[in-house]
Design an enzyme around this catalytic site. Structure first.
Site, short mmCIF file in Angstrom:
data_model
loop_
_atom_site.label_atom_id
_atom_site.label_comp_id
_atom_site.label_asym_id
_atom_site.label_seq_id
_atom_site.Cartn_x
_atom_site.Cartn_y
_atom_site.Cartn_z
N GLN A 27 1.30 -1.23 -0.18
CA GLN A 27 -0.14 0.21 0.27
C GLN A 27 0.54 1.02 0.21
OE1 GLN A 27 -2.18 -1.97 3.85
NE2 GLN A 27 -4.01 -0.40 2.38
N HIS A 47 -2.21 -4.97 -12.72
CA HIS A 47 -1.79 -5.01 -13.99
C HIS A 47 -2.74 -5.49 -15.00
CE1 HIS A 47 3.10 -4.16 -12.02
NE2 HIS A 47 1.43 -3.45 -12.19
N ARG A 85 4.17 0.25 13.38
CA ARG A 85 3.63 -0.80 12.64
C ARG A 85 3.63 -1.16 10.37
NH1 ARG A 85 -1.60 -3.66 11.13
NH2 ARG A 85 -0.79 -6.00 9.80
N HIS A 130 0.84 -8.77 4.76
CA HIS A 130 0.29 -8.28 4.69
C HIS A 130 -0.34 -8.20 3.50
CE1 HIS A 130 -2.12 -5.09 6.64
NE2 HIS A 130 -2.53 -4.83 5.04
N GLU A 175 -4.85 -10.03 9.43
CA GLU A 175 -5.79 -10.12 8.29
C GLU A 175 -6.12 -11.96 7.33
OE1 GLU A 175 -7.78 -6.21 6.55
OE2 GLU A 175 -8.05 -5.69 8.72
N ASN A 315 -7.79 -6.51 14.67
CA ASN A 315 -8.30 -5.11 13.72
C ASN A 315 -9.82 -4.68 13.27
OD1 ASN A 315 -5.20 -4.91 12.95
ND2 ASN A 315 -5.66 -5.46 10.71
N TYR A 317 -13.26 -2.51 12.26
CA TYR A 317 -13.47 -0.72 12.01
C TYR A 317 -14.88 -0.36 12.15
CZ TYR A 317 -8.82 -0.68 9.75
OH TYR A 317 -8.11 -0.87 9.14
C1 GBH Z 1 -7.45 -2.94 6.71
O1 GBH Z 1 -8.65 -4.25 6.17
C2 GBH Z 1 -6.47 -3.43 6.10
O2 GBH Z 1 -6.10 -4.46 6.85
C3 GBH Z 1 -5.95 -2.62 5.39
O3 GBH Z 1 -4.65 -2.90 4.43
C4 GBH Z 1 -6.45 -1.43 5.06
O4 GBH Z 1 -6.22 -0.61 4.18
C5 GBH Z 1 -7.67 -1.12 5.49
O5 GBH Z 1 -8.21 -2.14 6.57
C6 GBH Z 1 -8.68 -0.33 5.65
O6 GBH Z 1 -9.57 -1.22 4.58
O7 GBH Z 1 -15.30 -3.22 -0.29
O8 GBH Z 1 -16.96 -3.96 0.33
O9 GBH Z 1 -16.14 -5.11 -0.80
C7 GBH Z 1 -9.94 -3.99 6.68
C8 GBH Z 1 -10.96 -4.87 6.34
C9 GBH Z 1 -11.02 -5.65 3.97
C10 GBH Z 1 -12.79 -4.19 5.22
C11 GBH Z 1 -11.82 -5.12 3.13
C12 GBH Z 1 -13.18 -4.18 3.91
C13 GBH Z 1 -13.69 -4.53 1.54
C14 GBH Z 1 -15.57 -4.76 1.73
N1 GBH Z 1 -11.60 -4.46 4.58
N2 GBH Z 1 -13.33 -5.18 3.14
S1 GBH Z 1 -15.64 -4.21 0.30
#
Ligand code: GBH
Length: 476
Positions: A27, A47, A85, A130, A175, A315, A317
Protein backbone atom coordinates in the site's frame (compact mmCIF):
# COMPACT_ATOMS: atom_id res chain seq x y z
CA UNK A 1 -27.48 2.05 27.66
CA UNK A 2 -24.19 0.55 26.50
CA UNK A 3 -24.99 1.93 23.06
CA UNK A 4 -25.08 5.50 24.27
CA UNK A 5 -21.88 7.36 23.51
CA UNK A 6 -22.92 10.57 25.20
CA UNK A 7 -21.34 9.31 28.42
CA UNK A 8 -17.82 10.28 27.39
CA UNK A 9 -15.20 8.99 29.80
CA UNK A 10 -12.47 11.39 30.86
CA UNK A 11 -9.31 9.80 32.19
CA UNK A 12 -6.06 8.15 31.25
CA UNK A 13 -4.76 4.96 29.71
CA UNK A 14 -2.36 2.84 31.80
CA UNK A 15 1.17 4.29 32.14
CA UNK A 16 2.69 1.54 29.99
CA UNK A 17 0.13 1.98 27.19
CA UNK A 18 1.66 2.56 23.72
CA UNK A 19 0.50 4.36 20.56
CA UNK A 20 1.47 3.89 16.95
CA UNK A 21 0.50 3.88 13.28
CA UNK A 22 0.21 1.03 10.80
CA UNK A 23 0.96 0.72 7.09
CA UNK A 24 1.48 -2.20 4.69
CA UNK A 25 4.22 -2.77 2.11
CA UNK A 26 2.12 -2.97 -1.05
CA UNK A 27 0.00 0.00 0.00
CA UNK A 28 2.93 2.41 0.50
CA UNK A 29 6.26 1.22 -0.89
CA UNK A 30 5.97 1.44 -4.67
CA UNK A 31 9.27 0.47 -6.36
CA UNK A 32 7.43 -2.64 -7.50
CA UNK A 33 10.21 -3.85 -9.78
CA UNK A 34 13.28 -2.12 -8.36
CA UNK A 35 16.52 -3.49 -6.93
CA UNK A 36 15.73 -7.16 -7.48
CA UNK A 37 12.24 -7.36 -5.93
CA UNK A 38 10.18 -10.26 -7.33
CA UNK A 39 6.65 -9.82 -8.67
CA UNK A 40 3.86 -10.43 -6.16
CA UNK A 41 0.15 -11.20 -6.55
CA UNK A 42 -0.86 -7.55 -6.13
CA UNK A 43 1.53 -6.52 -8.90
CA UNK A 44 -0.03 -9.18 -11.10
CA UNK A 45 -3.61 -8.32 -10.06
CA UNK A 46 -3.32 -4.56 -10.57
CA UNK A 47 -1.61 -5.03 -13.93
CA UNK A 48 -4.53 -7.04 -15.37
CA UNK A 49 -6.44 -5.61 -18.31
CA UNK A 50 -9.18 -4.70 -17.73
CA UNK A 51 -8.17 -3.53 -14.28
CA UNK A 52 -9.99 -5.04 -11.28
CA UNK A 53 -9.23 -1.83 -9.35
CA UNK A 54 -11.92 0.88 -9.03
CA UNK A 55 -9.83 3.74 -10.45
CA UNK A 56 -7.62 1.45 -12.59
CA UNK A 57 -4.69 2.38 -10.37
CA UNK A 58 -1.76 0.29 -9.12
CA UNK A 59 0.72 0.28 -6.25
CA UNK A 60 3.62 0.71 -8.70
CA UNK A 61 4.57 3.97 -6.98
CA UNK A 62 1.97 4.31 -4.19
CA UNK A 63 3.47 6.62 -1.51
CA UNK A 64 6.96 5.85 -2.82
CA UNK A 65 8.01 4.89 0.69
CA UNK A 66 10.76 2.70 -0.74
CA UNK A 67 12.54 5.98 -1.46
CA UNK A 68 10.86 8.24 1.08
CA UNK A 69 11.04 6.10 4.23
CA UNK A 70 13.14 8.66 6.09
CA UNK A 71 10.33 11.18 5.62
CA UNK A 72 7.88 8.62 6.96
CA UNK A 73 10.04 8.23 10.06
CA UNK A 74 9.98 12.04 10.45
CA UNK A 75 6.16 12.03 10.29
CA UNK A 76 6.06 9.34 12.95
CA UNK A 77 8.46 11.21 15.16
CA UNK A 78 6.52 14.45 14.76
CA UNK A 79 3.34 12.69 15.86
CA UNK A 80 4.97 11.33 19.00
CA UNK A 81 4.38 7.61 18.49
CA UNK A 82 5.90 4.82 20.57
CA UNK A 83 5.97 2.30 17.71
CA UNK A 84 5.42 1.83 13.98
CA UNK A 85 3.72 -1.20 12.48
CA UNK A 86 4.83 -1.92 8.90
CA UNK A 87 4.94 -5.07 6.80
CA UNK A 88 7.69 -6.78 4.86
CA UNK A 89 7.21 -7.41 1.17
CA UNK A 90 8.10 -11.11 0.98
CA UNK A 91 9.21 -10.95 -2.67
CA UNK A 92 11.52 -8.05 -1.89
CA UNK A 93 13.71 -10.37 0.20
CA UNK A 94 12.88 -13.75 -1.39
CA UNK A 95 11.97 -12.85 -4.99
CA UNK A 96 10.36 -16.23 -5.78
CA UNK A 97 9.16 -16.81 -2.21
CA UNK A 98 11.51 -19.72 -1.54
CA UNK A 99 14.98 -20.33 -0.11
CA UNK A 100 16.21 -20.66 -3.70
CA UNK A 101 16.33 -16.85 -4.02
CA UNK A 102 17.56 -14.04 -1.81
CA UNK A 103 17.75 -10.29 -2.40
CA UNK A 104 20.23 -8.35 -0.28
CA UNK A 105 18.81 -5.01 -1.47
CA UNK A 106 15.50 -5.90 0.16
CA UNK A 107 17.24 -6.75 3.42
CA UNK A 108 19.09 -3.43 3.22
CA UNK A 109 15.85 -1.49 2.76
CA UNK A 110 14.23 -2.93 5.89
CA UNK A 111 17.48 -2.66 7.85
CA UNK A 112 17.66 1.04 6.98
CA UNK A 113 14.03 1.59 7.96
CA UNK A 114 14.40 -0.31 11.25
CA UNK A 115 17.61 1.52 12.13
CA UNK A 116 16.06 4.92 11.38
CA UNK A 117 13.07 4.08 13.57
CA UNK A 118 15.25 2.99 16.47
CA UNK A 119 17.51 6.04 16.10
CA UNK A 120 14.36 8.13 16.60
CA UNK A 121 13.12 6.18 19.60
CA UNK A 122 10.37 4.38 17.67
CA UNK A 123 9.89 0.65 18.24
CA UNK A 124 9.39 -1.41 15.04
CA UNK A 125 6.43 -3.81 14.92
CA UNK A 126 6.65 -6.05 11.87
CA UNK A 127 3.95 -7.92 9.98
CA UNK A 128 5.38 -10.78 7.90
CA UNK A 129 2.40 -11.10 5.59
CA UNK A 130 0.07 -8.28 4.61
CA UNK A 131 -1.34 -9.84 1.43
CA UNK A 132 1.52 -9.49 -1.11
CA UNK A 133 2.37 -13.14 -1.88
CA UNK A 134 5.30 -13.77 -4.25
CA UNK A 135 3.74 -14.47 -7.66
CA UNK A 136 5.88 -17.59 -8.13
CA UNK A 137 4.11 -19.19 -5.15
CA UNK A 138 0.71 -18.26 -6.57
CA UNK A 139 1.65 -20.03 -9.77
CA UNK A 140 1.99 -23.29 -7.85
CA UNK A 141 -1.38 -22.81 -6.15
CA UNK A 142 -0.86 -20.12 -3.51
CA UNK A 143 -2.34 -20.50 -0.02
CA UNK A 144 -4.66 -23.41 -0.86
CA UNK A 145 -1.59 -25.55 -1.71
CA UNK A 146 -0.12 -27.01 1.49
CA UNK A 147 3.48 -26.82 0.21
CA UNK A 148 3.32 -23.10 1.01
CA UNK A 149 3.48 -23.82 4.73
CA UNK A 150 7.16 -24.77 4.59
CA UNK A 151 7.99 -21.78 2.40
CA UNK A 152 6.39 -19.45 4.92
CA UNK A 153 8.41 -20.94 7.76
CA UNK A 154 11.59 -20.48 5.70
CA UNK A 155 10.68 -16.86 5.00
CA UNK A 156 9.95 -16.24 8.68
CA UNK A 157 13.39 -17.63 9.52
CA UNK A 158 15.04 -15.14 7.17
CA UNK A 159 13.12 -12.27 8.75
CA UNK A 160 13.84 -13.31 12.36
CA UNK A 161 17.51 -13.92 11.53
CA UNK A 162 18.16 -10.60 9.83
CA UNK A 163 15.88 -8.27 11.80
CA UNK A 164 15.11 -9.99 15.09
CA UNK A 165 18.03 -8.43 16.93
CA UNK A 166 16.06 -5.16 16.70
CA UNK A 167 12.44 -6.20 16.05
CA UNK A 168 10.67 -7.41 19.21
CA UNK A 169 7.07 -7.48 17.95
CA UNK A 170 6.25 -9.97 15.20
CA UNK A 171 2.87 -10.43 13.58
CA UNK A 172 2.76 -13.48 11.32
CA UNK A 173 -0.42 -12.61 9.35
CA UNK A 174 -2.56 -9.56 8.84
CA UNK A 175 -6.24 -10.45 8.49
CA UNK A 176 -6.07 -13.94 7.00
CA UNK A 177 -9.84 -13.58 6.69
CA UNK A 178 -9.35 -11.00 3.96
CA UNK A 179 -6.64 -13.00 2.20
CA UNK A 180 -8.93 -16.02 2.02
CA UNK A 181 -12.39 -14.53 1.74
CA UNK A 182 -11.60 -11.57 -0.54
CA UNK A 183 -8.83 -13.43 -2.39
CA UNK A 184 -10.74 -16.72 -2.86
CA UNK A 185 -14.31 -16.13 -1.67
CA UNK A 186 -15.66 -13.08 -3.49
CA UNK A 187 -12.43 -12.69 -5.50
CA UNK A 188 -12.30 -8.89 -5.14
CA UNK A 189 -8.64 -9.11 -4.05
CA UNK A 190 -5.62 -10.87 -5.54
CA UNK A 191 -5.46 -13.60 -6.72
CA UNK A 192 -9.14 -13.15 -7.59
CA UNK A 193 -10.24 -16.80 -7.56
CA UNK A 194 -13.89 -17.29 -6.52
CA UNK A 195 -14.42 -20.63 -4.79
CA UNK A 196 -16.30 -21.81 -1.68
CA UNK A 197 -13.71 -24.57 -1.16
CA UNK A 198 -10.51 -22.64 -1.65
CA UNK A 199 -11.28 -20.03 1.00
CA UNK A 200 -11.41 -22.71 3.74
CA UNK A 201 -8.29 -24.43 2.34
CA UNK A 202 -6.52 -21.07 2.25
CA UNK A 203 -7.36 -20.41 5.89
CA UNK A 204 -6.24 -23.91 6.88
CA UNK A 205 -2.77 -23.45 5.38
CA UNK A 206 -2.40 -19.93 6.73
CA UNK A 207 -3.15 -21.26 10.21
CA UNK A 208 -0.55 -24.01 9.79
CA UNK A 209 1.95 -21.45 8.48
CA UNK A 210 1.27 -19.25 11.47
CA UNK A 211 1.79 -22.18 13.83
CA UNK A 212 5.14 -23.12 12.27
CA UNK A 213 6.36 -19.52 12.26
CA UNK A 214 5.29 -19.07 15.88
CA UNK A 215 6.95 -22.33 17.01
CA UNK A 216 10.12 -21.46 15.08
CA UNK A 217 10.36 -18.15 16.91
CA UNK A 218 9.64 -19.80 20.24
CA UNK A 219 12.22 -22.55 19.68
CA UNK A 220 15.14 -20.74 18.06
CA UNK A 221 14.86 -17.00 18.60
CA UNK A 222 12.75 -15.99 21.58
CA UNK A 223 15.24 -16.66 24.34
CA UNK A 224 18.02 -14.72 22.61
CA UNK A 225 15.93 -11.94 21.07
CA UNK A 226 13.37 -11.52 23.85
CA UNK A 227 10.52 -10.60 21.54
CA UNK A 228 6.90 -11.59 21.07
CA UNK A 229 5.03 -13.23 18.22
CA UNK A 230 1.30 -13.15 17.49
CA UNK A 231 -1.30 -12.95 14.75
CA UNK A 232 -3.63 -10.13 13.73
CA UNK A 233 -7.28 -11.10 13.23
CA UNK A 234 -9.90 -8.67 11.92
CA UNK A 235 -13.43 -8.57 13.16
CA UNK A 236 -16.53 -6.48 13.19
CA UNK A 237 -18.74 -6.49 16.23
CA UNK A 238 -21.87 -8.54 15.44
CA UNK A 239 -24.89 -7.15 17.23
CA UNK A 240 -28.20 -9.07 17.28
CA UNK A 241 -30.87 -7.13 15.39
CA UNK A 242 -33.26 -7.84 18.26
CA UNK A 243 -31.27 -8.38 21.47
CA UNK A 244 -34.39 -9.64 23.26
CA UNK A 245 -34.79 -12.49 20.75
CA UNK A 246 -32.64 -15.52 21.75
CA UNK A 247 -32.44 -16.68 18.10
CA UNK A 248 -30.97 -13.33 17.12
CA UNK A 249 -28.53 -13.46 20.01
CA UNK A 250 -27.44 -16.93 18.96
CA UNK A 251 -27.10 -15.87 15.31
CA UNK A 252 -24.88 -12.95 16.31
CA UNK A 253 -22.68 -15.25 18.39
CA UNK A 254 -22.49 -17.59 15.39
CA UNK A 255 -21.40 -14.73 13.13
CA UNK A 256 -18.77 -13.69 15.68
CA UNK A 257 -17.39 -17.24 15.88
CA UNK A 258 -17.34 -17.66 12.09
CA UNK A 259 -15.53 -14.36 11.54
CA UNK A 260 -13.15 -14.05 14.49
CA UNK A 261 -13.28 -17.63 15.75
CA UNK A 262 -12.37 -19.14 12.34
CA UNK A 263 -8.82 -17.93 13.00
CA UNK A 264 -8.67 -17.36 16.73
CA UNK A 265 -10.16 -20.64 18.01
CA UNK A 266 -7.38 -22.73 16.39
CA UNK A 267 -4.76 -20.38 17.87
CA UNK A 268 -6.30 -20.36 21.37
CA UNK A 269 -7.89 -23.83 21.54
CA UNK A 270 -6.33 -25.91 18.72
CA UNK A 271 -9.43 -26.27 16.54
CA UNK A 272 -12.18 -24.45 14.65
CA UNK A 273 -15.30 -23.39 16.57
CA UNK A 274 -17.63 -26.37 16.88
CA UNK A 275 -20.45 -24.36 15.32
CA UNK A 276 -18.37 -24.08 12.12
CA UNK A 277 -17.53 -27.78 12.16
CA UNK A 278 -21.17 -28.79 12.61
CA UNK A 279 -22.73 -26.46 10.07
CA UNK A 280 -20.14 -26.84 7.31
CA UNK A 281 -20.00 -30.64 7.69
CA UNK A 282 -23.79 -30.81 7.53
CA UNK A 283 -24.07 -28.52 4.52
CA UNK A 284 -21.23 -30.27 2.70
CA UNK A 285 -23.00 -33.62 3.18
CA UNK A 286 -26.31 -32.27 1.96
CA UNK A 287 -24.53 -30.90 -1.13
CA UNK A 288 -23.45 -34.49 -1.81
CA UNK A 289 -19.77 -33.85 -1.09
CA UNK A 290 -17.73 -36.83 0.14
CA UNK A 291 -15.64 -34.58 2.40
CA UNK A 292 -16.48 -31.43 4.32
CA UNK A 293 -15.49 -28.15 2.71
CA UNK A 294 -13.91 -27.33 6.11
CA UNK A 295 -10.62 -29.26 6.47
CA UNK A 296 -9.59 -30.94 9.73
CA UNK A 297 -6.51 -30.48 11.92
CA UNK A 298 -4.94 -33.75 13.04
CA UNK A 299 -3.49 -34.09 16.55
CA UNK A 300 -0.07 -32.77 15.45
CA UNK A 301 -1.41 -29.56 13.92
CA UNK A 302 -3.91 -29.04 16.68
CA UNK A 303 -1.04 -29.16 19.16
CA UNK A 304 1.17 -26.85 17.11
CA UNK A 305 -1.64 -24.32 16.89
CA UNK A 306 -2.93 -24.56 20.44
CA UNK A 307 -1.44 -21.61 22.34
CA UNK A 308 0.55 -20.23 19.39
CA UNK A 309 0.37 -16.63 20.57
CA UNK A 310 2.17 -14.19 22.86
CA UNK A 311 -0.44 -11.54 22.08
CA UNK A 312 -3.55 -11.27 19.96
CA UNK A 313 -3.63 -8.52 17.33
CA UNK A 314 -7.02 -7.03 16.52
CA UNK A 315 -8.02 -4.94 13.51
CA UNK A 316 -11.43 -3.39 13.99
CA UNK A 317 -13.37 -0.84 11.98
CA UNK A 318 -17.14 -1.31 12.16
CA UNK A 319 -20.25 -3.20 13.33
CA UNK A 320 -22.92 -5.34 11.67
CA UNK A 321 -26.45 -6.28 12.72
CA UNK A 322 -27.34 -9.96 12.51
CA UNK A 323 -30.53 -11.93 11.90
CA UNK A 324 -30.82 -15.72 11.61
CA UNK A 325 -31.61 -17.04 8.13
CA UNK A 326 -31.61 -20.56 6.74
CA UNK A 327 -29.37 -20.53 3.69
CA UNK A 328 -28.23 -23.07 1.13
CA UNK A 329 -25.62 -21.03 -0.79
CA UNK A 330 -22.31 -22.83 -0.22
CA UNK A 331 -19.46 -20.75 1.19
CA UNK A 332 -18.56 -18.66 4.19
CA UNK A 333 -21.71 -16.53 4.34
CA UNK A 334 -24.34 -19.15 3.52
CA UNK A 335 -22.68 -21.62 5.87
CA UNK A 336 -23.44 -19.41 8.87
CA UNK A 337 -27.22 -19.32 8.44
CA UNK A 338 -27.18 -15.61 9.13
CA UNK A 339 -27.78 -12.39 7.26
CA UNK A 340 -25.91 -9.25 8.29
CA UNK A 341 -26.48 -5.60 7.46
CA UNK A 342 -25.68 -2.14 8.76
CA UNK A 343 -28.19 0.33 10.16
CA UNK A 344 -29.04 3.33 7.98
CA UNK A 345 -28.86 5.38 11.19
CA UNK A 346 -25.12 4.83 11.58
CA UNK A 347 -22.88 7.61 10.22
CA UNK A 348 -20.90 6.56 7.16
CA UNK A 349 -17.45 7.07 5.70
CA UNK A 350 -16.00 6.92 2.19
CA UNK A 351 -16.06 3.11 2.43
CA UNK A 352 -19.37 1.30 1.89
CA UNK A 353 -18.61 -1.15 4.70
CA UNK A 354 -17.35 1.32 7.28
CA UNK A 355 -20.11 2.78 9.46
CA UNK A 356 -19.21 4.63 12.63
CA UNK A 357 -20.37 2.54 15.62
CA UNK A 358 -17.99 3.28 18.50
CA UNK A 359 -19.90 1.24 21.12
CA UNK A 360 -19.41 -1.87 18.97
CA UNK A 361 -15.66 -1.63 19.61
CA UNK A 362 -16.16 -1.84 23.37
CA UNK A 363 -18.52 -4.80 23.00
CA UNK A 364 -16.07 -6.64 20.74
CA UNK A 365 -13.20 -6.02 23.19
CA UNK A 366 -15.33 -7.50 25.96
CA UNK A 367 -16.34 -10.47 23.80
CA UNK A 368 -12.65 -11.20 23.16
CA UNK A 369 -11.86 -10.88 26.85
CA UNK A 370 -14.65 -13.30 27.78
CA UNK A 371 -14.15 -15.77 24.93
CA UNK A 372 -10.38 -16.22 25.10
CA UNK A 373 -9.63 -15.59 28.77
CA UNK A 374 -8.59 -11.92 28.62
CA UNK A 375 -5.46 -12.40 26.46
CA UNK A 376 -2.90 -9.64 25.97
CA UNK A 377 -4.56 -7.69 23.16
CA UNK A 378 -2.88 -5.22 20.83
CA UNK A 379 -5.15 -3.15 18.65
CA UNK A 380 -3.17 -3.31 15.40
CA UNK A 381 -5.57 -1.28 13.20
CA UNK A 382 -8.51 1.07 13.60
CA UNK A 383 -9.37 3.98 11.36
CA UNK A 384 -11.73 5.96 9.13
CA UNK A 385 -11.91 6.79 5.42
CA UNK A 386 -12.82 9.97 3.58
CA UNK A 387 -12.06 11.34 0.11
CA UNK A 388 -10.11 14.08 -1.69
CA UNK A 389 -13.01 16.41 -0.87
CA UNK A 390 -12.19 16.55 2.85
CA UNK A 391 -8.51 17.18 2.27
CA UNK A 392 -6.83 18.05 5.55
CA UNK A 393 -10.08 19.16 7.23
CA UNK A 394 -10.97 15.68 8.38
CA UNK A 395 -13.37 16.23 11.26
CA UNK A 396 -15.04 12.87 10.57
CA UNK A 397 -11.74 11.11 11.26
CA UNK A 398 -11.20 13.10 14.46
CA UNK A 399 -14.67 12.15 15.71
CA UNK A 400 -14.04 8.51 14.83
CA UNK A 401 -10.71 8.34 16.65
CA UNK A 402 -12.06 10.23 19.65
CA UNK A 403 -15.10 8.00 20.10
CA UNK A 404 -13.42 4.67 19.28
CA UNK A 405 -10.45 5.30 21.58
CA UNK A 406 -12.84 6.48 24.28
CA UNK A 407 -14.67 3.16 24.06
CA UNK A 408 -11.30 1.41 24.30
CA UNK A 409 -10.61 3.46 27.44
CA UNK A 410 -13.89 2.22 28.90
CA UNK A 411 -12.97 -1.37 27.95
CA UNK A 412 -9.67 -1.01 29.82
CA UNK A 413 -10.54 1.13 32.81
CA UNK A 414 -14.15 0.06 33.42
CA UNK A 415 -14.23 -3.50 32.04
CA UNK A 416 -10.71 -4.75 32.77
CA UNK A 417 -9.72 -5.66 29.19
CA UNK A 418 -5.98 -6.39 28.86
CA UNK A 419 -5.08 -3.98 26.02
CA UNK A 420 -1.57 -2.55 25.77
CA UNK A 421 -1.22 -0.92 22.36
CA UNK A 422 -3.34 1.03 19.92
CA UNK A 423 -2.42 1.38 16.26
CA UNK A 424 -4.17 3.89 14.03
CA UNK A 425 -4.69 3.03 10.37
CA UNK A 426 -3.04 4.85 8.78
CA UNK A 427 0.05 7.06 8.94
CA UNK A 428 -0.79 8.44 5.50
CA UNK A 429 -3.20 7.97 2.61
CA UNK A 430 -2.22 4.95 0.55
CA UNK A 431 -3.31 2.39 -2.03
CA UNK A 432 -6.63 1.12 -0.69
CA UNK A 433 -6.61 -2.28 -2.46
CA UNK A 434 -9.62 -2.81 -4.77
CA UNK A 435 -10.63 0.81 -4.19
CA UNK A 436 -7.33 2.22 -5.37
CA UNK A 437 -6.79 5.83 -4.28
CA UNK A 438 -10.52 6.68 -4.04
CA UNK A 439 -10.64 6.20 -0.26
CA UNK A 440 -8.23 7.94 2.10
CA UNK A 441 -7.39 6.55 5.56
CA UNK A 442 -4.32 8.65 6.45
CA UNK A 443 -3.69 11.31 9.06
CA UNK A 444 -1.28 12.73 6.48
CA UNK A 445 -2.64 13.75 3.08
CA UNK A 446 -0.64 12.34 0.17
CA UNK A 447 -0.85 14.05 -3.22
CA UNK A 448 -0.80 11.10 -5.62
CA UNK A 449 -0.67 13.26 -8.75
CA UNK A 450 2.62 14.86 -7.68
CA UNK A 451 5.63 12.66 -8.53
CA UNK A 452 7.23 13.76 -5.23
CA UNK A 453 4.23 12.33 -3.30
CA UNK A 454 4.27 15.15 -0.71
CA UNK A 455 2.68 14.36 2.68
CA UNK A 456 0.72 17.04 4.55
CA UNK A 457 -0.57 16.65 8.12
CA UNK A 458 -4.35 16.65 8.46
CA UNK A 459 -6.22 18.02 11.47
CA UNK A 460 -6.53 14.43 12.73
CA UNK A 461 -2.72 14.25 12.94
CA UNK A 462 -2.81 17.09 15.47
CA UNK A 463 -5.68 15.43 17.32
CA UNK A 464 -3.87 12.11 17.66
CA UNK A 465 -0.60 13.80 18.55
CA UNK A 466 -2.39 15.41 21.51
CA UNK A 467 -4.11 12.17 22.48
CA UNK A 468 -0.79 10.29 22.41
CA UNK A 469 0.95 13.02 24.42
CA UNK A 470 -1.84 13.13 27.02
CA UNK A 471 -2.16 9.32 27.05
CA UNK A 472 -5.89 9.82 27.39
CA UNK A 473 -8.54 12.46 27.81
CA UNK A 474 -7.63 15.00 30.52
CA UNK A 475 -10.63 15.73 32.73
CA UNK A 476 -12.16 19.04 31.63
C1 GBH B 1 -7.77 -3.39 6.74
O1 GBH B 1 -8.79 -4.22 6.25
C2 GBH B 1 -6.47 -3.72 6.07
O2 GBH B 1 -5.60 -4.42 6.95
C3 GBH B 1 -5.76 -2.53 5.51
O3 GBH B 1 -4.74 -2.96 4.64
C4 GBH B 1 -6.78 -1.65 4.83
O4 GBH B 1 -6.17 -0.59 4.13
C5 GBH B 1 -7.70 -1.11 5.88
O5 GBH B 1 -8.25 -2.12 6.66
C6 GBH B 1 -8.83 -0.27 5.34
O6 GBH B 1 -9.67 -1.04 4.53
O7 GBH B 1 -15.28 -3.04 -0.39
O8 GBH B 1 -17.34 -3.90 0.47
O9 GBH B 1 -15.88 -5.37 -0.77
C7 GBH B 1 -10.02 -4.10 6.90
C8 GBH B 1 -10.98 -5.13 6.39
C9 GBH B 1 -11.29 -5.81 4.14
C10 GBH B 1 -12.85 -4.39 5.19
C11 GBH B 1 -11.86 -5.47 2.77
C12 GBH B 1 -13.44 -4.06 3.85
C13 GBH B 1 -13.77 -4.75 1.58
C14 GBH B 1 -15.28 -4.69 1.65
N1 GBH B 1 -11.47 -4.73 5.08
N2 GBH B 1 -13.26 -5.14 2.90
S1 GBH B 1 -15.98 -4.22 0.12
Amino acid sequence: SAQNDSDFLYGYFPDDFEWGFATASYQIEGAWNEDGKGENIWDEFTHRVPSPIKDNSTGNVACDSYHKYLEDVELLKNTGVNFYRFSISWSRIQPDGTNRTFNQAGIDYYNNLINALIANGIEPMVTLYHWDLPQALQEVGGWPNETIVQHFENYARVAYSYFGDRVKQWITFNEAYVTCQQGYGDASHAPGIASPIESYACAHNILKSHALAYRLYEREFKERQQGMCGITIDSEWFEPEDPSNPDHVEAAERAQRFKHGWYAFPVFFGDYPSVMRELIDLKSASEGLLESRLPTFDAYWSQQLNGSWDFLGLNHYSTELVVPENRTDPGFFGDQNTRTYQSVDWPGSASSWLKVVPWGFRKLLNWIKNTYGNPLLLVTENGFSDTDAEGVNDQGRINYYRDYTNNMLKAINLDGCNIKKYTAWSLMDNFEWANGYTERFGVHFVNFTDPARPRTPKNSQRFLKQLFADNGFPPQ
